[in-house]
Design a protein around this motif. Structure first.
Motif, PDB file in Angstrom:
ATOM      1  N   LEU A   1      -4.806  -6.849 -22.816  1.00  0.00           N
ATOM      2  CA  LEU A   1      -4.668  -5.483 -22.318  1.00  0.00           C
ATOM      3  C   LEU A   1      -4.350  -4.492 -23.433  1.00  0.00           C
ATOM      4  CD1 LEU A   1      -2.581  -6.222 -19.099  1.00  0.00           C
ATOM      5  CD2 LEU A   1      -4.962  -5.450 -19.163  1.00  0.00           C
ATOM      6  N   GLY A   2      -4.130  -5.005 -24.640  1.00  0.00           N
ATOM      7  CA  GLY A   2      -3.865  -4.138 -25.775  1.00  0.00           C
ATOM      8  C   GLY A   2      -2.407  -3.994 -26.151  1.00  0.00           C
ATOM      9  N   TYR A   3      -1.541  -4.925 -25.685  1.00  0.00           N
ATOM     10  CA  TYR A   3      -0.111  -4.823 -25.967  1.00  0.00           C
ATOM     11  C   TYR A   3       0.392  -6.110 -26.624  1.00  0.00           C
ATOM     12  CZ  TYR A   3      -0.303  -0.902 -22.697  1.00  0.00           C
ATOM     13  OH  TYR A   3      -0.623   0.263 -22.061  1.00  0.00           O
ATOM     14  N   ASP A   4       1.290  -5.948 -27.571  1.00  0.00           N
ATOM     15  CA  ASP A   4       1.971  -7.077 -28.196  1.00  0.00           C
ATOM     16  C   ASP A   4       3.370  -7.179 -27.599  1.00  0.00           C
ATOM     17  OD1 ASP A   4      -0.094  -7.835 -30.006  1.00  0.00           O
ATOM     18  OD2 ASP A   4       0.431  -6.131 -31.288  1.00  0.00           O
ATOM     19  N   ILE A   5       3.682  -8.319 -27.007  1.00  0.00           N
ATOM     20  CA  ILE A   5       4.965  -8.480 -26.340  1.00  0.00           C
ATOM     21  C   ILE A   5       5.641  -9.765 -26.800  1.00  0.00           C
ATOM     22  CG2 ILE A   5       4.105  -7.281 -24.281  1.00  0.00           C
ATOM     23  CD1 ILE A   5       4.102 -10.067 -22.885  1.00  0.00           C
ATOM     24  N   THR A   6       6.931  -9.845 -26.525  1.00  0.00           N
ATOM     25  CA  THR A   6       7.671 -11.102 -26.619  1.00  0.00           C
ATOM     26  C   THR A   6       8.365 -11.305 -25.282  1.00  0.00           C
ATOM     27  OG1 THR A   6       9.639 -10.000 -27.508  1.00  0.00           O
ATOM     28  CG2 THR A   6       8.036 -10.880 -29.103  1.00  0.00           C
ATOM     29  N   ILE A   7       8.821 -12.512 -25.047  1.00  0.00           N
ATOM     30  CA  ILE A   7       9.447 -12.838 -23.762  1.00  0.00           C
ATOM     31  C   ILE A   7      10.832 -13.427 -24.009  1.00  0.00           C
ATOM     32  CG2 ILE A   7       9.326 -14.362 -21.748  1.00  0.00           C
ATOM     33  CD1 ILE A   7       6.329 -13.967 -21.749  1.00  0.00           C
ATOM     34  N   THR A   8      11.807 -12.952 -23.249  1.00  0.00           N
ATOM     35  CA  THR A   8      13.178 -13.443 -23.340  1.00  0.00           C
ATOM     36  C   THR A   8      13.549 -14.118 -22.027  1.00  0.00           C
ATOM     37  OG1 THR A   8      13.802 -11.643 -24.832  1.00  0.00           O
ATOM     38  CG2 THR A   8      15.597 -12.808 -23.719  1.00  0.00           C
TER      39      THR A   8
END
Length: 216
Positions: free
Chosen positions: A116-123
């Motif tokens: 979708l065009g986003y860089d994320i991390t998960i906690t």
């Protein structure tokens, strides 16, 4: 290799070359034959341009004319994207849904956001236990065992690009609505999803919470 693009003059010249030769078929620019060729040429040029464009429309990441057909097959557009999303946003959402094979791992959600065009991390969070939490740290009750957090410092600025936007699209849009909607739709039913859109280190008490109710 991209499809060749021919101009109206190219087709007019081709038409003249295909006509018979002789005194009654003059090629002069002010002749009736040349005038007829100039009338036919635009129709051929439009047909060739649309045929060449069909090659790019066959792929959802570059589709323009056939993009509504792709969206209709995938239940798009949806309210998440707003009333007038950019062409690139619509294409990215189509690609994301076509390539989505499902999953529940952190890697799955990171890759989905990437499409979708986003860089994320998960906690992930665990409930506080006696003797295992630092003094002064927030107390997390048992409900936090089912909470996970998406961290994204990108505030969702999308800018229009030459030849990659439609007439009437805004020059720039803001917001992370598409990311939030797509993630919430795929979040496991037993879990609670929260979002952290700050650039700093995420903490469970510094959140932008989307429809999660009350945590105990």
């Amino acid at each position: 290799m991209p499809a060749p693009i021919y101009s109206i003059s190219d087709f007019a010249s081709a038409i003249l070359r295909l006509l018979p030769r002789g005194p009654i078929w003059p090629r002069a620019s002010d002749s009736t034959v040349s005038a007829v060729a100039s009338v036919w040429a635009p129709a051929f040029q439009r047909s060739a341009a649309r045929a060449a464009h069909l090659l790019t429309d066959a792929f959802p990441s570059t589709a323009i004319e056939l993009l509504p057909a792709w969206e209709s097959a995938l239940g798009l557009p949806d309210p998440c994207a707003g009333s007038n999303p950019l062409l690139s946003q619509r294409q990215a959402q189509v690609v994301s849904r076509l390539t989505d094979n499902g999953g529940s791992s952190a890697e799955y959600y990171i890759n989905l956001a990437k499409s979708l065009g986003y860089d994320i991390t998960i906690t992930m969070f665990t409930p506080s236990r006696f003797g295992q939490a630092r003094f002064g740290s927030p107390y997390l009750g048992r409900a936090w065992a089912y909470v996970w957090q998406i961290n994204c410092s990108d505030i969702g600025i999308q800018s229009a690009q030459f030849a990659k936007s439609l007439f009437g699209n805004p020059y720039r849009t803001w917001g992370l609505n598409v990311l939030g909607c797509e993630m919430r739709a795929r979040a496991p039913a037993r879990t609670t999803l929260i979002f952290n859109f700050s650039a700093g280190n995420p903490t469970p008490l510094d959140q932008f919470i989307l429809n999660i109710g009350t945590l105990s």
